[in-house]
Enzyme design. Structure first.
Site, PDB file in Angstrom:
ATOM      1  N   TYR A 134       6.835  53.230  31.997  1.00 10.94           N
ATOM      2  CA  TYR A 134       6.389  53.100  30.610  1.00 10.94           C
ATOM      3  C   TYR A 134       7.580  52.900  29.674  1.00 10.94           C
ATOM      4  CZ  TYR A 134       4.710  54.504  25.997  1.00 10.94           C
ATOM      5  OH  TYR A 134       4.428  54.547  24.651  1.00 10.94           O
ATOM      6  N   SER A 170       7.329  52.558  20.463  1.00 19.82           N
ATOM      7  CA  SER A 170       7.290  54.006  20.621  1.00 19.82           C
ATOM      8  C   SER A 170       8.690  54.526  20.368  1.00 19.82           C
ATOM      9  CB  SER A 170       6.860  54.357  22.051  1.00 19.82           C
ATOM     10  OG  SER A 170       7.076  55.723  22.339  1.00 19.82           O
TER      11      SER A 170
END
Length: 267
Positions: A142, A129
């Site tokens: 996360y 990401s």
């Protein structure tokens, strides 16, 4: 004919990637925790694989090798987001997030590397990401997993390149998938009242940002490029937001960057 194995292929990025490679003539092993597919084709294999379950990994690889002979590309796509206030998160939730996003990805790499090493070629593609190199509020755990995947992949590239194995990192920005709703694990204890206004504002703005995200198809296209370009390139940012924010993060001093993000998401 080459074969790709994709984890988390039931929806979103994984599904779009499976469809793209199948359309372009590859054998596709589309793995998911609950197999579901109406397609019947010799180049299409749907099989159960849960990255937190070593036995299911072994079974899926056996099925893939039995059908296609070998796997040429692994796409580690399975994952989800634990979101909310860190103070509200218990140990079990935090462990589950790392178990899926980090340790599961490592299990898959460890399972495929011997096969690639024996042939002197192969591609490991880890879907990380833009959140593996920058951070937003209420995504602390996360982000920790994605930063771990980033560092793991960069180091692994040094080890595997001399063996003919290429390691790739896909870094999507906001993408219209289940990440922001069904696949998210949101945690906030409303009794921690000091956070409530910040959480309400921050999550509303963050979800609105996600709702404007790009199609999973652009990530699938980046994965195709990473799998086929034959280069030693490691990172593939995906989406104008990812490219813009990563550039801004490099350009601005830490304090200025943090103030910018805080103003947009919490201000």
């Amino acid at each position: 004919m080459k074969t790709i194995l994709i984890t988390g292929a039931s929806t979103g990025i994984g599904r779009a990637t499976a469809e793209l490679f199948f359309a372009r003539g590859w054998n596709v092993v589309a793995t998911m925790r609950t197999p579901n597919s109406a397609r019947e084709d010799g180049r299409w294999l749907v099989t159960r694989l849960d990255v937190t379950d070593p036995a299911s990994i072994e079974s899926a690889l056996q099925a893939a090798n039995a059908r296609f002979g070998q796997i040429d590309v692994l796409v580690n796509n399975a994952g989800y987001g634990l979101v909310g206030t860190f103070e509200s998160m218990d140990e079990a939730r935090i462990h589950k997030q790392f178990e899926t996003n980090v340790f599961g990805l490592m299990r898959m790499c460890r399972a495929l590397i011997p096969q690639f090493r024996a042939r002197g070629e192969g591609v490991l593609i880890n879907v990380a990401s833009m959140g593996g190199r920058l951070a937003f509020p209420f995504y602390s755990v996360y982000h920790a997993t994605k930063w771990a995947v980033d560092g793991f992949s960069e180091s692994l590239q040094f080890e595997l390149a001399p063996l003919g194995i290429r390691v790739k990192l896909i870094e999507p920005g906001a993408i219209k998938t289940d990440f922001y709703d069904r696949s998210a694990d949101f945690v906030h204890d409303r009794s921690l009242t000091a956070y409530n206004d910040l959480v309400d504002k921050g999550m509303r703005r963050s979800n609105a940002f996600g709702a404007r995200g790009a199609s999973p198809d652009i990530v699938a296209a980046a994965i195709w490029k990473a799998a086929t370009d034959g280069s030693a390139r490691l990172r593939y940012p995906v989406g104008s937001d990812a490219r813009g924010l990563l550039f801004t993060r490099r350009l601005l001093p830490d304090g200025v960057y943090r103030s910018l993000i805080a103003k947009q998401l919490l201000g």
